[in-house]
Design a protein around this motif. Structure first.
Motif, short mmCIF file in Angstrom:
data_model
loop_
_atom_site.label_atom_id
_atom_site.label_comp_id
_atom_site.label_asym_id
_atom_site.label_seq_id
_atom_site.Cartn_x
_atom_site.Cartn_y
_atom_site.Cartn_z
N LEU A 52 -81.14 0.97 -96.84
CA LEU A 52 -81.56 1.21 -98.23
C LEU A 52 -81.13 0.08 -99.16
CD1 LEU A 52 -81.15 5.03 -99.01
CD2 LEU A 52 -83.16 3.76 -98.31
N PHE A 53 -79.93 -0.50 -98.89
CA PHE A 53 -79.50 -1.62 -99.74
C PHE A 53 -80.52 -2.75 -99.65
CE2 PHE A 53 -77.66 -5.83 -100.14
CZ PHE A 53 -77.28 -5.78 -101.48
N MET A 54 -80.86 -3.15 -98.41
CA MET A 54 -81.76 -4.30 -98.26
C MET A 54 -83.18 -3.96 -98.73
SD MET A 54 -81.52 -7.41 -97.68
CE MET A 54 -80.11 -7.99 -96.78
N ASP A 67 -83.69 10.57 -101.72
CA ASP A 67 -82.48 9.83 -102.10
C ASP A 67 -81.51 9.87 -100.93
OD1 ASP A 67 -80.97 12.30 -102.32
OD2 ASP A 67 -82.02 12.60 -104.21
N ARG A 68 -80.36 9.23 -101.11
CA ARG A 68 -79.40 9.06 -100.01
C ARG A 68 -78.87 10.38 -99.47
NH1 ARG A 68 -76.76 3.46 -100.70
NH2 ARG A 68 -77.37 2.66 -98.67
N TYR A 69 -78.99 11.45 -100.25
CA TYR A 69 -78.34 12.72 -99.87
C TYR A 69 -79.34 13.69 -99.28
CZ TYR A 69 -76.02 10.16 -103.44
OH TYR A 69 -75.50 9.11 -104.15
N GLY A 102 -82.34 -6.56 -88.40
CA GLY A 102 -81.21 -5.78 -88.89
C GLY A 102 -80.39 -5.37 -87.69
N LEU A 103 -79.08 -5.53 -87.78
CA LEU A 103 -78.21 -5.15 -86.66
C LEU A 103 -77.15 -4.17 -87.15
CD1 LEU A 103 -76.72 -6.91 -83.71
CD2 LEU A 103 -75.07 -6.13 -85.44
N ASP A 104 -76.93 -3.13 -86.37
CA ASP A 104 -75.84 -2.20 -86.68
C ASP A 104 -75.40 -1.57 -85.36
OD1 ASP A 104 -74.95 -0.89 -89.59
OD2 ASP A 104 -74.45 0.37 -87.87
N HIS A 105 -74.18 -1.00 -85.34
CA HIS A 105 -73.77 -0.40 -84.07
C HIS A 105 -74.07 1.10 -84.01
CE1 HIS A 105 -69.33 0.49 -85.41
NE2 HIS A 105 -70.22 0.88 -86.28
N LYS A 106 -74.62 1.66 -85.09
CA LYS A 106 -74.91 3.10 -85.08
C LYS A 106 -76.41 3.37 -84.97
CE LYS A 106 -70.86 4.76 -87.47
NZ LYS A 106 -70.33 5.26 -88.73
N ALA A 107 -76.79 4.06 -83.90
CA ALA A 107 -78.21 4.30 -83.64
C ALA A 107 -78.85 5.12 -84.77
CB ALA A 107 -78.37 5.02 -82.30
N GLY A 108 -78.11 6.14 -85.29
CA GLY A 108 -78.68 7.00 -86.32
C GLY A 108 -79.03 6.21 -87.57
N LEU A 109 -78.19 5.24 -87.92
CA LEU A 109 -78.44 4.43 -89.11
C LEU A 109 -79.63 3.49 -88.87
CD1 LEU A 109 -74.80 3.62 -90.25
CD2 LEU A 109 -76.42 5.17 -91.33
N LEU A 110 -79.72 2.97 -87.65
CA LEU A 110 -80.85 2.08 -87.33
C LEU A 110 -82.16 2.84 -87.41
CD1 LEU A 110 -79.32 0.05 -84.39
CD2 LEU A 110 -79.96 -0.83 -86.64
N GLN A 124 -79.46 -2.65 -81.92
CA GLN A 124 -78.15 -1.98 -81.90
C GLN A 124 -77.16 -2.91 -81.22
OE1 GLN A 124 -78.17 1.88 -80.06
NE2 GLN A 124 -76.09 2.34 -80.76
N GLY A 125 -76.06 -3.19 -81.86
CA GLY A 125 -75.10 -4.12 -81.26
C GLY A 125 -73.84 -4.19 -82.08
N ASP A 126 -72.87 -4.92 -81.53
CA ASP A 126 -71.57 -5.06 -82.16
C ASP A 126 -71.52 -6.39 -82.92
OD1 ASP A 126 -68.93 -5.25 -82.84
OD2 ASP A 126 -68.15 -5.06 -80.80
N GLY A 127 -71.11 -6.33 -84.17
CA GLY A 127 -71.01 -7.54 -84.99
C GLY A 127 -69.98 -8.54 -84.47
N GLN A 128 -69.15 -8.10 -83.55
CA GLN A 128 -68.12 -9.01 -83.01
C GLN A 128 -68.59 -9.68 -81.72
OE1 GLN A 128 -64.31 -6.32 -84.08
NE2 GLN A 128 -66.06 -5.33 -83.15
N ALA A 129 -69.76 -9.32 -81.24
CA ALA A 129 -70.34 -9.93 -80.02
C ALA A 129 -71.86 -9.85 -80.17
CB ALA A 129 -69.88 -9.19 -78.77
N CYS A 142 -74.20 -10.76 -94.55
CA CYS A 142 -73.26 -9.74 -94.07
C CYS A 142 -72.40 -9.22 -95.23
CB CYS A 142 -72.37 -10.35 -92.98
SG CYS A 142 -71.08 -9.22 -92.43
N ASN A 143 -72.44 -7.91 -95.46
CA ASN A 143 -71.54 -7.34 -96.47
C ASN A 143 -70.57 -6.35 -95.83
OD1 ASN A 143 -73.24 -5.19 -96.03
ND2 ASN A 143 -73.90 -4.94 -98.15
N ILE A 144 -70.33 -6.52 -94.53
CA ILE A 144 -69.45 -5.55 -93.84
C ILE A 144 -68.28 -6.22 -93.10
CG2 ILE A 144 -71.40 -3.97 -93.49
CD1 ILE A 144 -70.63 -4.86 -90.33
N TRP A 147 -65.18 -4.35 -92.44
CA TRP A 147 -65.26 -3.17 -91.57
C TRP A 147 -64.95 -3.50 -90.11
CZ3 TRP A 147 -66.14 1.94 -92.71
CH2 TRP A 147 -66.55 2.22 -94.02
N LEU A 148 -65.04 -4.78 -89.78
CA LEU A 148 -64.89 -5.14 -88.37
C LEU A 148 -63.40 -5.16 -87.98
CD1 LEU A 148 -67.38 -8.15 -88.13
CD2 LEU A 148 -67.81 -5.74 -87.62
N PRO A 149 -63.04 -4.49 -86.89
CA PRO A 149 -61.63 -4.54 -86.46
C PRO A 149 -61.17 -5.98 -86.24
CG PRO A 149 -62.86 -2.90 -85.19
CD PRO A 149 -63.86 -3.63 -86.05
#
Ligand code: SAM
Length: 332
Positions: A52-54, A67-69, A102-110, A124-129, A142-144, A147-149
């Motif tokens: 939604l941001f993008m 809306d978001r809710y 767009g890349l994210d590690h959560k399938a539901g969000l994708l 679907q993937g990890d931002g650290q790899a 990237c605005n996250i 969030w990355l460990p």
């Protein structure tokens, strides 16, 4: 005074976040800074979430009935609502310009991001790899990062996948950020004074945000150092989002959000939500406008965030070539 485009951007974010108006101030401030930048393709939105941001930052819009809710599951513990629950009724006007991946590690969000029609493809993937070949992208957004460990791994990976003449656009917290999160500080104060019920209330409001959002903050020079260590040259650091807006965002409507979401749902089933939003969004816009105006160009001391623009330095070539290969996908 915000420009007409910035005002429109704020209203569109309010349409999507009408129950948490300072979320809209945050997103609209960052989006207004991005609006003046060319996001050359192929582009990557690393940690795209529900998209939604993008969608809105790229000129799209959600319909008033949405809306978001709308398609979330309410929860009593942890996050107030689960945004990863699948989005069944998204209705959006697609954006003017698309993002390549767009890349994210959560399938539901994708799944949600797919319905915004903002991305040419979603991974679907990890931002650290990152599952992309070296030098795949002209723009990495990237605005996250916080969030990355392992945020250093995230920076290294973004460095690997951006082209030599490409750009990294990062949205990161300034060192002013932690001081604004009053729910956390109040909880601590009450805990110290033995007022445990009050402490628990403010801990519930804070909901772990202080820990996440202050893991990786920094003033301009600190960010420059981190980027330099990762092989980037910092070209610009734009301060954005006034600290006063973050103070309001911290508490916002959180104590009554459950009730507001339930009310929103009841109105939706009566098909009255769109009508109510048509009346309420302009009033909300008027109320938050002063904070939005201050958030577009705050001084560095009054900014809660930085938008950083960086490019890889020339000397990276040899090091990129010797990095281990990931499962790679070529991006055209
Ligand atoms: C606060 S949300 C921001 C989403 C979106 N960029 C936006 O502005 O609305 C943080 C996002 O980071 C994603 N994320 C966190 N850790 C990640 C990781 N290791 N790899 C990929 N995505 C990650 C989460 O799934 C979530 O979608």
């Amino acid at each position: 005074m915000p420009s007409a485009d910035a005002e429109r951007c704020l209203r569109r974010f309010l349409e999507a976040n009408w129950l948490k108006p300072f979320d809209a101030v945050w997103d609209a401030s960052v989006a207004s800074v991005l609006a003046s930048m060319l996001m050359g393709e192929p582009s990557l939105d690393m940690g795209c979430g529900d998209g939604l941001f993008m969608l809105i930052a790229s000129g799209g819009r959600v319909r008033l009935s949405y809306d978001r809710y709308t398609d979330t599951r309410l929860r009593l513990r942890g996050d107030l609502y689960d945004t990863a629950a699948s989005m069944t009724r998204l209705e959006a006007t697609p954006p003017r310009r698309l993002v390549t991946v767009g890349l994210d590690h959560k399938a539901g969000l994708l799944d949600k991001a797919r319905r915004t029609a903002t991305y040419r493809s979603l991974v679907q993937g990890d931002g650290q790899a990152l599952p992309f070949a070296h030098r795949s992208f002209a723009t990495v957004f990237c605005n996250i990062l916080y969030w990355l460990p392992d945020w250093q791994a995230g920076l290294r990976e973004m460095h690997r996948v951006v082209r030599d003449d490409g750009r990294l656009v990062l949205v990161v917290p300034n060192d002013t950020f932690g001081g604004q999160l009053q729910s956390h500080h109040r909880a601590q104060r009450y805990r110290r004074n033995g007022r445990h019920w009050r402490a628990r209330f403010f801990e519930w409001i804070d909901n772990g945000r202080f820990r996440t959002l202050t893991r990786l903050t920094g003033h301009r020079a600190q960010w420059e150092e981190r980027l330099t260590a990762a092989g980037f040259r910092l070209h610009g650091a734009i301060p954005v989002l006034h600290v006063g807006a973050v103070r309001r965002w911290d508490m916002s409507t959180r104590p009554i959000l459950h009730g507001l979401v339930l009310l929103g749902r009841a109105l939706q089933s009566l098909r009255l939500k769109g009508l109510l939003k048509r009346l309420i969004v302009p009033l909300l816009a008027r109320r938050v406008r002063p904070w939005f105006a201050k958030s577009l160009a705050p001084s560095a001391e009054h900014a809660a965030l930085w938008v950083l623009i960086a490019q890889p330095v020339e000397a990276r070539r040899a090091s990129v070539e010797t990095m281990p290969h990931h499962e790679e996908a070529r991006v055209r």
